[in-house]
Design an enzyme around this catalytic site. Structure first.
Site, PDB file in Angstrom:
ATOM      1  N   SER A   1       0.799  -1.114  -0.023  1.00 23.98           N
ATOM      2  CA  SER A   1      -0.163   0.104  -0.042  1.00 23.98           C
ATOM      3  C   SER A   1       0.837   1.130   0.043  1.00 23.98           C
ATOM      4  CB  SER A   1      -0.932  -0.046   1.242  1.00 23.98           C
ATOM      5  OG  SER A   1      -0.149  -0.297   2.377  1.00 23.98           O
TER       6      SER A   1
ATOM      7  N   LYS B   1       4.438 -11.400   3.171  1.00 24.95           N
ATOM      8  CA  LYS B   1       3.113 -11.475   2.817  1.00 24.95           C
ATOM      9  C   LYS B   1       2.765 -11.689   1.306  1.00 24.95           C
ATOM     10  CE  LYS B   1      -0.241  -8.284   3.418  1.00 24.95           C
ATOM     11  NZ  LYS B   1      -0.868  -8.021   1.853  1.00 24.95           N
TER      12      LYS B   1
ATOM     13  N   GLU C   1      -9.711  -9.150   3.199  1.00 25.37           N
ATOM     14  CA  GLU C   1      -9.810  -7.841   2.920  1.00 25.37           C
ATOM     15  C   GLU C   1     -11.190  -7.640   2.034  1.00 25.37           C
ATOM     16  OE1 GLU C   1      -6.487  -5.733   1.229  1.00 25.37           O
ATOM     17  OE2 GLU C   1      -7.489  -3.914   0.727  1.00 25.37           O
TER      18      GLU C   1
HETATM   19  O1  KIV Z   1      -0.593  -3.366   1.601  1.00 23.69           O
HETATM   20  C1  KIV Z   1      -1.147  -3.145   2.586  1.00 23.69           C
HETATM   21  O2  KIV Z   1      -1.009  -2.495   3.336  1.00 23.69           O
HETATM   22  C2  KIV Z   1      -1.959  -4.529   2.818  1.00 23.69           C
HETATM   23  C3  KIV Z   1      -3.116  -4.499   4.172  1.00 23.69           C
HETATM   24  C4  KIV Z   1      -4.088  -3.458   3.730  1.00 23.69           C
HETATM   25  C5  KIV Z   1      -3.446  -5.683   4.439  1.00 23.69           C
HETATM   26  O3  KIV Z   1      -1.860  -5.615   2.316  1.00 23.69           O
END
Ligand code: KIV
Length: 272
Positions: free
Chosen positions: A53, A121, A190
């Site tokens: 993000s 992630k 999400e």
């Molecule tokens: O990129 C990000 O900040 C995320 C979160 C919103 C879970 O994947």
């Protein structure tokens, strides 16, 4: 260990599962630099996520698709220098893990080595991603999974709530099981209906972390500039702003400008 010492101890992935079993909600926020990393760690969050993000909130891109491995490594390493207690997770950007298991192993390993992250992630629950998650876990790279609205797929799925149709919801439950079986230690959900998040949360033994997924997840994540009121104009239904830092920044800089222009700053107290 005294209660105070326990609260200072560096958390482990094992602690997250334990917190789920105890019914203690998990707190996750994003951070992208050392200053905010220190602050959120001191505030006692369980997981700090260097989310891709950052493409939206730091770089000003309109999607996360333009975020690169180098961006994630630069920001991940900066955040590492500020996080002492929480678990640090770095997002893998678009194209860094989807092309092949080999490229995923090399890129995820590279991120772990270069940033000092505790885990990475990845987004999605396709058969290929599940296989990749299993391979990463086997070689010692802990994986935080992500289902529902997955921003790296925004061009194909659109930015909208996912899993409203029964067939989509059933598929997501199956994918969640497959990711858990592959070894993911936690799962972001999400933008999905609350009832679906509740169903997935009850079905899994790993913690679910919601964003726009209602109150039934094992924990919640928000993007830090959004929760601090720094991301003006971004106001999805799920977002609660816990501060208005944007207004404070404008006010402080306006006052600085006024004082510079009037000659009130620097005064004797702030001069050598
Ligand atoms: O990129 C990000 O900040 C995320 C979160 C919103 C879970 O994947």
């Amino acid at each position: 260990m005294a209660a105070e010492d326990a609260s200072q101890r560096r958390l482990t992935l094992r602690d997250l599962g334990k917190l789920k079993r105890e019914g203690t909600k998990l707190v996750v926020v994003t951070a992208y630099d050392v200053l905010f990393a220190r602050l959120v760690d001191a505030a006692g969050v369980d997981v700090v996520l260097v989310g891709d993000s950052l493409g939206n909130v730091v770089a000003g891109f309109d999607t996360t698709l333009r975020v690169t491995l180098d961006h994630m490594i630069y920001h991940g390493a900066a955040v590492r220098r500020g996080v002492r207690r929480a678990i640090l997770v770095v997002d893998m950007p678009f194209l860094s893990y989807q092309a092949s298991e080999e490229s995923a192993v090399i890129n995820c390993g590279h991120v772990m080595q270069q940033t000092g992250a505790d885990a990475i992630k990845v987004e999605g629950g396709s058969a290929e991603i599940v296989k990749t998650v299993a391979r990463l876990t086997r070689i010692g790279i802990p994986v935080f999974a992500h289902l529902g609205f997955t921003p790296q797929s925004v061009r194909t799925i659109g930015m909208r709530v996912q899993g409203r149709e029964k067939s989509d919801a059933d598929r997501m439950v199956e994918e969640a099981h497959a990711l858990e079986d592959a070894g993911a230690f936690a799962l972001v959900l999400e933008l999905i209906p609350s009832e679906l998040a509740e169903r997935i949360t009850a079905a899994l033994s790993i913690p679910t972390i919601g964003i726009g997924a209602g109150p039934h997840c094992d924990g919640q994540v928000l993007v830090l500039p959004d929760l601090l009121g720094l991301n003006e104009g971004f106001a999805p239904k799920f977002l609660k702003k816990y501060a208005d830092i944007g207004a404070s920044v404008k006010e402080a800089v306006r006052t600085f400008g006024d004082e510079v222009r009037s000659g009130a700053y620097p005064d004797a107290e702030h001069s050598n």
